[in-house]
Design a protein around this motif. Structure first.
Motif, mmCIF file in Angstrom:
data_model
loop_
_atom_site.group_PDB
_atom_site.id
_atom_site.type_symbol
_atom_site.label_atom_id
_atom_site.label_comp_id
_atom_site.label_asym_id
_atom_site.label_seq_id
_atom_site.Cartn_x
_atom_site.Cartn_y
_atom_site.Cartn_z
ATOM 1 N N MET A 27 0.847 -1.183 0.000
ATOM 2 C CA MET A 27 0.000 0.000 0.000
ATOM 3 C C MET A 27 0.889 1.241 0.000
ATOM 4 N N VAL A 28 0.499 2.211 -0.760
ATOM 5 C CA VAL A 28 1.161 3.517 -0.730
ATOM 6 C C VAL A 28 0.702 4.210 0.549
ATOM 7 N N GLN A 29 1.633 4.795 1.280
ATOM 8 C CA GLN A 29 1.306 5.436 2.552
ATOM 9 C C GLN A 29 0.325 6.588 2.347
ATOM 10 N N PRO A 30 -0.807 6.577 3.063
ATOM 11 C CA PRO A 30 -1.777 7.662 2.933
ATOM 12 C C PRO A 30 -1.181 9.042 3.201
ATOM 13 N N SER A 31 -0.201 9.107 4.082
ATOM 14 C CA SER A 31 0.392 10.401 4.417
ATOM 15 C C SER A 31 1.093 11.042 3.225
ATOM 16 N N SER A 32 1.401 10.276 2.199
ATOM 17 C CA SER A 32 2.098 10.841 1.043
ATOM 18 C C SER A 32 1.237 11.844 0.277
ATOM 19 N N TRP A 33 -0.076 11.839 0.492
ATOM 20 C CA TRP A 33 -0.957 12.777 -0.217
ATOM 21 C C TRP A 33 -1.399 13.954 0.644
ATOM 22 N N VAL A 34 -1.023 13.979 1.906
ATOM 23 C CA VAL A 34 -1.539 15.009 2.804
ATOM 24 C C VAL A 34 -1.161 16.411 2.332
ATOM 25 N N GLU A 35 0.047 16.613 1.876
ATOM 26 C CA GLU A 35 0.488 17.952 1.459
ATOM 27 C C GLU A 35 -0.132 18.395 0.135
ATOM 28 N N SER A 36 -0.262 17.484 -0.819
ATOM 29 C CA SER A 36 -0.678 17.900 -2.152
ATOM 30 C C SER A 36 -2.081 17.462 -2.551
ATOM 31 N N GLY A 37 -2.672 16.511 -1.833
ATOM 32 C CA GLY A 37 -3.949 15.968 -2.268
ATOM 33 C C GLY A 37 -5.110 16.246 -1.345
ATOM 34 N N VAL A 38 -4.883 17.056 -0.329
ATOM 35 C CA VAL A 38 -5.912 17.298 0.680
ATOM 36 C C VAL A 38 -6.109 18.790 0.860
ATOM 37 N N LYS A 39 -7.359 19.165 1.060
ATOM 38 C CA LYS A 39 -7.676 20.568 1.341
ATOM 39 C C LYS A 39 -8.707 20.612 2.455
ATOM 40 N N LEU A 40 -8.806 21.737 3.095
ATOM 41 C CA LEU A 40 -9.866 21.982 4.056
ATOM 42 C C LEU A 40 -10.950 22.767 3.345
ATOM 43 N N SER A 41 -12.165 22.296 3.435
ATOM 44 C CA SER A 41 -13.293 22.976 2.813
ATOM 45 C C SER A 41 -14.254 23.444 3.881
ATOM 46 N N LYS A 42 -14.705 24.677 3.759
ATOM 47 C CA LYS A 42 -15.653 25.205 4.727
ATOM 48 C C LYS A 42 -17.059 24.747 4.334
ATOM 49 N N VAL A 43 -17.694 24.062 5.268
ATOM 50 C CA VAL A 43 -19.069 23.606 5.103
ATOM 51 C C VAL A 43 -19.835 24.149 6.297
ATOM 52 N N ARG A 44 -20.722 25.077 6.019
ATOM 53 C CA ARG A 44 -21.380 25.846 7.074
ATOM 54 C C ARG A 44 -20.295 26.516 7.916
ATOM 55 N N ASP A 45 -20.237 26.239 9.181
ATOM 56 C CA ASP A 45 -19.211 26.841 10.038
ATOM 57 C C ASP A 45 -18.072 25.874 10.347
#
Length: 76
Positions: free
Chosen positions: A1-19
């Motif tokens: 398995m490719v380590q999930p942490s390898s995408w944290v910097e480039s493949g993840v964003k925080l999205s505002k949903v309501r508050d």
């Protein structure tokens, strides 16, 4: 398995949903997940791609749990 942490910097964003700020995949990582999932259905994945898909799906499970926790704490 490719380590999930390898995408944290480039493949993840925080999205505002309501508050709330929830973890989401970038459009690029979501498209890659969709492509790999479709190719898995067609039985057209290499071993490396299967490992990549497993890592992305693990990250998806982690974020689902984290987002559920954020929503639960927000409602309390």
């Amino acid at each position: 398995m490719v380590q999930p942490s390898s995408w944290v910097e480039s493949g993840v964003k925080l999205s505002k949903v309501r508050d709330l700020h929830l973890f989401k995949f970038t459009d690029e990582l979501q498209a890659r997940l969709d492509d790999l999932a479709e190719r898995k259905k067609a039985k057209d994945l290499t071993k490396a791609e299967a490992a990549e898909l497993a890592g992305i799906l693990e990250l998806d499970r982690i974020f689902t749990l984290l987002n559920a926790r954020v929503i639960l704490e927000w409602k309390l």
